[in-house]
Design an enzyme around this catalytic site. Structure first.
Site, mmCIF file in Angstrom:
data_model
loop_
_atom_site.group_PDB
_atom_site.id
_atom_site.type_symbol
_atom_site.label_atom_id
_atom_site.label_comp_id
_atom_site.label_asym_id
_atom_site.label_seq_id
_atom_site.Cartn_x
_atom_site.Cartn_y
_atom_site.Cartn_z
ATOM 1 N N THR A 35 0.873 -1.173 0.000
ATOM 2 C CA THR A 35 0.000 0.000 0.000
ATOM 3 C C THR A 35 0.910 1.223 0.000
ATOM 4 O O THR A 35 1.674 1.422 0.947
ATOM 5 C CB THR A 35 -0.875 0.038 1.264
ATOM 6 O OG1 THR A 35 -1.619 -1.178 1.329
ATOM 7 C CG2 THR A 35 -1.835 1.214 1.226
ATOM 8 N N LYS B 194 -1.754 4.869 8.666
ATOM 9 C CA LYS B 194 -0.988 5.001 7.420
ATOM 10 C C LYS B 194 -1.942 5.204 6.229
ATOM 11 O O LYS B 194 -1.753 6.106 5.418
ATOM 12 C CB LYS B 194 -0.148 3.730 7.203
ATOM 13 C CG LYS B 194 0.526 3.680 5.840
ATOM 14 C CD LYS B 194 1.148 2.339 5.527
ATOM 15 C CE LYS B 194 1.540 2.284 4.057
ATOM 16 N NZ LYS B 194 2.158 1.031 3.659
ATOM 17 N N LYS C 256 -7.827 1.302 -3.014
ATOM 18 C CA LYS C 256 -7.442 0.843 -1.671
ATOM 19 C C LYS C 256 -7.614 1.956 -0.636
ATOM 20 O O LYS C 256 -8.209 1.750 0.423
ATOM 21 C CB LYS C 256 -5.983 0.375 -1.715
ATOM 22 C CG LYS C 256 -5.312 0.186 -0.374
ATOM 23 C CD LYS C 256 -5.605 -1.142 0.250
ATOM 24 C CE LYS C 256 -5.034 -1.239 1.656
ATOM 25 N NZ LYS C 256 -5.375 -2.451 2.325
HETATM 26 P P1 NAD Z 1 6.181 -5.664 7.197
HETATM 27 O O1 NAD Z 1 6.848 -4.482 7.788
HETATM 28 O O2 NAD Z 1 5.911 -6.860 8.042
HETATM 29 O O3 NAD Z 1 6.983 -6.166 5.891
HETATM 30 C C1 NAD Z 1 7.671 -5.308 5.014
HETATM 31 C C2 NAD Z 1 8.976 -6.015 4.665
HETATM 32 O O4 NAD Z 1 9.653 -5.276 3.652
HETATM 33 C C3 NAD Z 1 9.925 -6.123 5.858
HETATM 34 O O5 NAD Z 1 10.239 -7.487 6.086
HETATM 35 C C4 NAD Z 1 11.149 -5.304 5.440
HETATM 36 O O6 NAD Z 1 12.370 -5.831 5.905
HETATM 37 C C5 NAD Z 1 11.041 -5.394 3.930
HETATM 38 N N1 NAD Z 1 11.743 -4.319 3.234
HETATM 39 C C6 NAD Z 1 11.705 -2.995 3.483
HETATM 40 N N2 NAD Z 1 12.470 -2.326 2.603
HETATM 41 C C7 NAD Z 1 13.011 -3.264 1.787
HETATM 42 C C8 NAD Z 1 13.911 -3.221 0.690
HETATM 43 N N3 NAD Z 1 14.404 -2.048 0.254
HETATM 44 N N4 NAD Z 1 14.261 -4.378 0.104
HETATM 45 C C9 NAD Z 1 13.770 -5.569 0.550
HETATM 46 N N5 NAD Z 1 12.917 -5.685 1.580
HETATM 47 C C10 NAD Z 1 12.557 -4.548 2.192
HETATM 48 O O7 NAD Z 1 4.804 -5.094 6.583
HETATM 49 P P2 NAD Z 1 3.538 -5.956 6.139
HETATM 50 O O8 NAD Z 1 2.559 -5.993 7.240
HETATM 51 O O9 NAD Z 1 3.988 -7.204 5.472
HETATM 52 O O10 NAD Z 1 2.922 -4.960 5.039
HETATM 53 C C11 NAD Z 1 3.465 -4.841 3.740
HETATM 54 C C12 NAD Z 1 2.589 -3.914 2.930
HETATM 55 O O11 NAD Z 1 1.261 -4.426 2.891
HETATM 56 C C13 NAD Z 1 2.474 -2.495 3.514
HETATM 57 O O12 NAD Z 1 2.499 -1.584 2.450
HETATM 58 C C14 NAD Z 1 1.147 -2.515 4.230
HETATM 59 O O13 NAD Z 1 0.554 -1.230 4.311
HETATM 60 C C15 NAD Z 1 0.347 -3.450 3.334
HETATM 61 N N6 NAD Z 1 -0.770 -4.132 4.003
HETATM 62 C C16 NAD Z 1 -0.577 -4.713 5.227
HETATM 63 C C17 NAD Z 1 -1.653 -5.351 5.835
HETATM 64 C C18 NAD Z 1 -1.485 -6.003 7.183
HETATM 65 O O14 NAD Z 1 -2.503 -6.356 7.801
HETATM 66 N N7 NAD Z 1 -0.271 -6.221 7.665
HETATM 67 C C19 NAD Z 1 -2.886 -5.405 5.193
HETATM 68 C C20 NAD Z 1 -3.031 -4.841 3.930
HETATM 69 C C21 NAD Z 1 -1.959 -4.196 3.335
#
Ligand code: NAD
Length: 291
Positions: free
Chosen positions: A87, A237, A162
């Site tokens: 997102t 966010k 979204k």
């Molecule tokens: P998270 O923080 O658990 O995972 C993000 C991952 O990206 C981390 O493991 C981090 O190390 C990695 N990362 C960051 N920068 C990087 C880079 N340059 N290269 C490689 N890896 C990198 O977050 P999440 O909960 O998995 O969410 C991911 C996305 O999904 C976000 O944009 C969030 O808004 C969206 N989202 C999350 C949820 C939820 O319930 N968790 C629901 C819908 C959407």
């Protein structure tokens, strides 16, 4: 299909695992030291993208997306589909797509709804933006990681859908929490409140499927001490992204603005790490003239 998967966090790891389970050859990379069952580990984002039919990203924000795209685009195979499921703000999504297109790649912005539970169960909803050809190539993968995918329009349309959806959710959750707090002060039994509202014109997802009052309605984070679920800071966010987009296009979103301010105050005080429905006990502690 050969798939590179970059960003193996709470959402990305189970999504990558489901693709591997579905018979695809998945190479994953994350800045953190994570390994996912069934996936090969790459030593860089560029290596994860090299020689793949599809590259999927699941990253925290637009800055991370742009940084990863800058690194991977020179290494991706022309004609490959690049799907961003993070997102992010609409402007970053469109800019990432333009850079990818210029390199002969097929970009799709495809944020998801359904949270970690949906990612694990393979029941996410995808809202996608990009060319029809790109969406058609991505669709079978959406079918493995989720149960519904809507092609919303050109690049950026997925992110637009979204943040509009989540702006509704943030506003509706606050409305439902306020109503349950008021009902309680009026001496109404929360179960009776649920029975009436869930079958009346106040019915909505925040009441019927995710009721913020404990012990009422289907099981929800309220029944588990408000452990997320969907964390309040992720709601914040998305609300801030909706307000950024509204600023950019000059749309009046007074309730969205108010919802963002309330979640900001909540996250800064006691809400970090709690489910977004914990707005209910938070509001219950506030004075009548608060907010
Ligand atoms: P998270 O923080 O658990 O995972 C993000 C991952 O990206 C981390 O493991 C981090 O190390 C990695 N990362 C960051 N920068 C990087 C880079 N340059 N290269 C490689 N890896 C990198 O977050 P999440 O909960 O998995 O969410 C991911 C996305 O999904 C976000 O944009 C969030 O808004 C969206 N989202 C999350 C949820 C939820 O319930 N968790 C629901 C819908 C959407």
């Amino acid at each position: 299909m050969k798939i590179g998967f970059i960003g193996l966090g709470n959402m990305g790891a189970p999504m990558a695992a489901n693709l591997a389970d579905g018979g695809h050859e998945v190479t994953g990379f994350d800045l953190a030291d994570v390994s996912v069952e069934g996936c090969v580990r790459a030593s860089s984002a560029a290596q994860a993208a090299e020689g793949q039919d599809t590259v999927i990203t699941m990253l925290p924000n637009g800055a991370a997306l742009l940084a990863v795209y800058e690194e991977i685009i020179p290494h991706a195979t022309p004609g490959a589909v690049v799907i961003d499921c993070s997102t992010v703000d609409v402007t970053s999504a469109r800019s990432a797509a333009l850079t990818a297109e210029a390199a002969g790649l097929l970009p799709v912005d495809a944020p998801v709804s359904g949270g970690v539970g949906g990612a694990t169960a393979g029941t996410l909803t995808f809202m996608a933006g990009g060319a029809s050809e790109a969406f058609a190539k991505a669709e079978p993968l959406f079918g493995i990681m989720g149960q519904k995918a809507v092609h919303c329009g050109a690049s950026g349309a997925g992110q637009s859908a979204k943040i509009c959806n989540n702006m509704i959710l943030g506003i509706s959750m606050i409305g439902v929490c306020e109503a349950f707090v008021l009902a309680d002060r009026l001496g109404l039994d929360p179960q009776k409140m649920f029975d009436v509202v869930s079958a009346s014109s106040g019915a909505c997802w925040s009441v019927n499927s995710y009721c913020p009052a404990p012990g009422v309605g289907p099981a929800s984070p309220a029944d588990n001490d408000y452990k997320p679920g969907f964390a309040a800071e992720l709601m914040l966010k998305d609300l801030l992204l909706s307000q950024q987009a509204a600023d950019e296009v000059g749309a009046a979103t007074p309730m969205g603005r108010k919802a963002a301010a309330l979640y900001l105050e909540f996250v800064q005080s006691e809400g970090k790490g709690r489910d977004f429905s914990a707005m209910l006990p938070h509001l219950a502690t506030l004075a009548r003239d608060a907010g």
